[in-house]
Write an enzyme that holds these catalytic residues in place. Sequence first.
Site, short mmCIF file in Angstrom:
data_model
loop_
_atom_site.label_atom_id
_atom_site.label_comp_id
_atom_site.label_asym_id
_atom_site.label_seq_id
_atom_site.Cartn_x
_atom_site.Cartn_y
_atom_site.Cartn_z
N SER A 102 39.01 38.95 38.14
CA SER A 102 38.22 37.45 37.92
C SER A 102 37.40 37.08 39.04
O SER A 102 38.08 36.57 39.57
CB SER A 102 39.16 36.62 37.13
OG SER A 102 38.48 35.24 37.21
N1 LIG Z 1 35.76 28.38 32.98
C1 LIG Z 1 37.15 28.82 33.33
C2 LIG Z 1 36.87 30.70 33.06
C3 LIG Z 1 38.20 31.90 33.56
C4 LIG Z 1 38.65 32.37 32.29
O1 LIG Z 1 37.75 32.85 31.25
N2 LIG Z 1 39.05 33.69 32.88
C5 LIG Z 1 38.99 34.62 32.08
C6 LIG Z 1 39.06 35.64 33.30
S1 LIG Z 1 37.98 35.73 34.21
C7 LIG Z 1 40.77 34.96 31.74
O2 LIG Z 1 41.60 34.11 32.62
N3 LIG Z 1 40.57 34.97 30.95
C8 LIG Z 1 42.34 35.11 30.05
C9 LIG Z 1 42.28 34.80 28.33
O3 LIG Z 1 41.36 34.02 28.81
O4 LIG Z 1 43.82 34.58 27.88
C10 LIG Z 1 37.39 28.66 35.03
O5 LIG Z 1 35.94 29.28 36.77
O6 LIG Z 1 38.19 29.45 35.56
#
Ligand SMILES: N[C@@H](CCC(=O)N[C@@H](CS)C(=O)NCC(=O)O)C(=O)O
Length: 415
Positions: free
Chosen positions: A12
């Site tokens: 990420s």
């Molecule tokens: N706006 C958030 C976005 C975080 C995000 O979307 N992370 C993704 C990985 S790139 C995630 O954890 N996805 C897992 C989920 O939503 O279950 C940030 O900047 O922290």
Amino acid sequence: MAPIVIYHSPYSPFSRSVLLFAHHLELEIEVKIVDLLEGDQMKPEYLKMNPQHTVPTIDDNGFFLWESRAILCYLMNTKAPHIIPASPKSRAILNQRLYSEMGGIAKQYAAIYNPLFNDSNRMDQVEIKKLYEIFSLVEENYFPNNNKWIAGEDVTVADFAYVTTITGLVATGIQLDKFPRIQSWYERCKERFTNFQEVNEVGAEMFGDWVKLMLCIRYLNIEVDVRVMDLQGKKEHLEPDFIKMNPQHTVPTIDDNGFYLWESRAILSYLFEAKAPHLVLASPKERAIVNQRLHNEMGNITGKFGEMITPIFQGTETKFNEKVLKEIHETLFIIDENYFPHGNEWIAGETITAADFAYITMLSTFLELGFSLDKYPRIKAWVERCKKTLPDYEEANGKGARMLGQYVLSKITKE
Ligand SMILES: N[C@@H](CCC(=O)N[C@@H](CS)C(=O)NCC(=O)O)C(=O)O
């Protein structure tokens, strides 16, 4: 006080921005890896900290925070007040950059890659075009006084937010060459930020490899109409209509809307170039390695296989020729020692290429003939990877290899 815990996934970019900033500040931290594909983020104990189940999340002695840009600002405010921009206007610019990144580049990042989690087989070109438009805006407007950093003369948290997302994009083939100011800034980040390679580039490359793998595997799902040829009984390959397409009367031959092509390795390369151009490796050197593998396979694996089994098919031999067998083992030894120099997972590097398909069909046939790969652990692991990863492996290759193997074995003398 316990160190701050960062719940992190190297895949990420948002998570990497926080980790990179923590390294830059030399903070005492504890990193806990969250395996997103395994669903660690959906476990009740994680949801208690972060009901939005995203990485990054931090735990600063019981204070839980998610949203990477909020975390970056929290770390700036609590651990590095000296880098808070001094004036309201410079703070406003920092905020503007952070919000603009979230609504711009990060939004496009999600638009380009999220569909791949849902069976899509392509990176949407319209979304990529929008991303390049945002790059143009950044290029033209974010460095007005030749300032070195994204929000002015000094490093701010905005640089961390931008650089990890951009590294992820670059790792999947997005180009920066038309944006010289962004490029110079990117190089500055590389030089300036502590452990840039280890904390940011390695994860971005892992992500890039995952993207390429998903695209590749799904692209192989090209719609095809398979015509099975009877080469022995009806000798269909010698019929005039077939000879018109392929005067060398060999299988495979493809007909792509009137474009006829034979020679399996040329077909493989064509399918990559015509149906998945973005998967064709970018540099001439990488492409040269794919070609080198393909030619070597033709000469030293398929060529030797032919020498070994033709006399058996013709009934002039009932045993494998010892000299040819020895040569095949020499080639396998060379492959095992030289084709996986960085622990790369595929035959020509980090991504699946035409070479993997050329080798797996031959090597799996050797296995069916009773060859053991125990002396070649890297090849053995790669064969297992192919079996597990390539869709419809058993249907498309396993069965045929077994039939050929059994046929040849039925013709040789058991000692
Ligand atoms: N706006 C958030 C976005 C975080 C995000 O979307 N992370 C993704 C990985 S790139 C995630 O954890 N996805 C897992 C989920 O939503 O279950 C940030 O900047 O922290």
